[in-house]
Design a protein around this motif. Structure first.
Motif, PDB file in Angstrom:
ATOM      1  N   PHE A  23       0.832  -1.205   0.000  1.00  0.00           N
ATOM      2  CA  PHE A  23       0.000   0.000   0.000  1.00  0.00           C
ATOM      3  C   PHE A  23       0.860   1.246   0.000  1.00  0.00           C
ATOM      4  N   SER A  87       4.252  -6.211   2.776  1.00  0.00           N
ATOM      5  CA  SER A  87       3.525  -5.295   3.662  1.00  0.00           C
ATOM      6  C   SER A  87       2.020  -5.556   3.644  1.00  0.00           C
ATOM      7  N   TYR A  91      -0.308  -8.968   4.557  1.00  0.00           N
ATOM      8  CA  TYR A  91      -1.554  -9.170   5.318  1.00  0.00           C
ATOM      9  C   TYR A  91      -2.535  -9.982   4.466  1.00  0.00           C
ATOM     10  N   ARG A 125      -5.160   5.074  11.572  1.00  0.00           N
ATOM     11  CA  ARG A 125      -5.852   4.747  10.308  1.00  0.00           C
ATOM     12  C   ARG A 125      -7.098   5.619  10.155  1.00  0.00           C
ATOM     13  N   HIS A 235      11.528   0.411   4.204  1.00  0.00           N
ATOM     14  CA  HIS A 235      10.356  -0.476   4.088  1.00  0.00           C
ATOM     15  C   HIS A 235      10.268  -1.155   2.719  1.00  0.00           C
TER      16      HIS A 235
HETATM   17  C1  MLT Z   1       2.143  -1.112   3.292  1.00  0.00           C
HETATM   18  O1  MLT Z   1       3.309  -0.753   3.121  1.00  0.00           O
HETATM   19  O2  MLT Z   1       1.583  -1.948   2.555  1.00  0.00           O
HETATM   20  C2  MLT Z   1       1.365  -0.485   4.431  1.00  0.00           C
HETATM   21  O3  MLT Z   1       1.805   0.813   4.627  1.00  0.00           O
HETATM   22  C3  MLT Z   1       1.493  -1.257   5.672  1.00  0.00           C
HETATM   23  C4  MLT Z   1       0.714  -0.684   6.813  1.00  0.00           C
HETATM   24  O4  MLT Z   1       0.343   0.496   6.781  1.00  0.00           O
HETATM   25  O5  MLT Z   1       0.442  -1.425   7.772  1.00  0.00           O
END
Ligand code: MLT
Length: 263
Positions: A23, A87, A91, A125, A235
């Protein structure tokens, strides 16, 4: 359900590797991985999740995104894939392992985590959702760039930095809003990872401040698998340090799911 825009690369008979983006990105974030993986003989499937890249709509739970992936695999007549999730894609990959374990031949979790959002994380969020609803996605994308790449890379690799920023800026508002809600509401997957019986790998950027090395260690302990730390990466390690990430992925893939290399 969304019909996912996607690309398929590599030999038809190669073991399938499904790359799930983070994301607010799209399948373009895997561009450094596709060539090396296909040359090593893997068939690589790269989708755009709903609301990102070329896929319209949105998803509001990680399970919904996982079911979209499952539908895509079924459409491509792929019964099982090694799932690599970055990331948010991590999930979603964990959600796929929860809803359809038989579809997951292996799991590589890259710069992600198993835990749900903390109460503070959920509140953040909410604030982000309110800001995107009011002002659109631009401020979010501009603020997020600092976490994706190290300062050194942002200073020295202007083209890469611009590419990452552009990818973040082009994602749709419904996609971004839906994904933020899905990440806020995702469940804790520690019990799932503990019980998983598939080959697994965890990869993390040494300087990842979004999903830090400590979170990667938790996943590697639960999965009883190797943890590869990528030096000098924040990241977005697959784009910031692609060679090192590819070496980790290919080393693991070749050991667990060998393919006939392409000439
Ligand atoms: C991501 O890099 O996909 C998201 O920023 C992860 C997150 O916000 O938990």
């Amino acid at each position: 359900m969304a019909d996912l825009a996607h690309a398929v690369h590599g030999p038809r008979d190669g073991p399938v590797v499904l790359l799930v983006h983070g994301f607010p990105f799209d399948r373009g974030m895997w561009r450094f991985q596709v060539g090396p993986l296909t040359q090593a003989g893997y068939r690589v499937v790269v989708p755009d999740l709903a609301g990102f890249g070329g896929t319209e709509g949105s998803f509001t739970t990680v399970e919904e995104a996982a079911l979209d992936l499952l539908q895509l695999l079924q459409r491509l007549r792929i019964p099982k894939a090694v799932v690599v999730g970055f990331s948010m894609g991590g999930y979603v990959a964990q959600a796929l392992a929860a809803v359809s374990p038989k579809s997951v031949a292996g799991l590589a979790l890259v710069d992600t985590r198993a835990e749900a959002d903390s109460p503070e994380g959920k509140a953040k969020r909410e604030a982000t959702i309110a800001s995107v609803q009011q002002n659109g996605t631009r401020a979010l994308a501009m603020a997020m760039i600092a976490n994706q790449l190290t300062e050194g890379t942002r200073d020295s690799e202007r083209l890469l930095t611009a590419e990452v920023r552009t990818m973040m800026l082009k994602q749709s508002k419904p996609g971004v809003l839906g994904a933020l809600a899905a990440m806020r509401d995702r469940p804790d997957r520690r019990d799932l990872l503990k019980g998983l019986q598939v080959p697994a790998l965890v990869v993390v950027g040494e300087k990842d401040g979004v999903t830090p090395p400590a979170a990667a260690q938790v996943m590697a302990d639960l999965l009883r698998c190797e943890l590869v730390t990528i030096p000098g990466a924040a990241h977005l390690s697959p784009m910031e340090r692609p060679d090192e990430v590819n070496e980790a992925l290919l080393g693991w893939l070749k050991a667990t799911l060998p393919a006939a290399a392409q000439s």
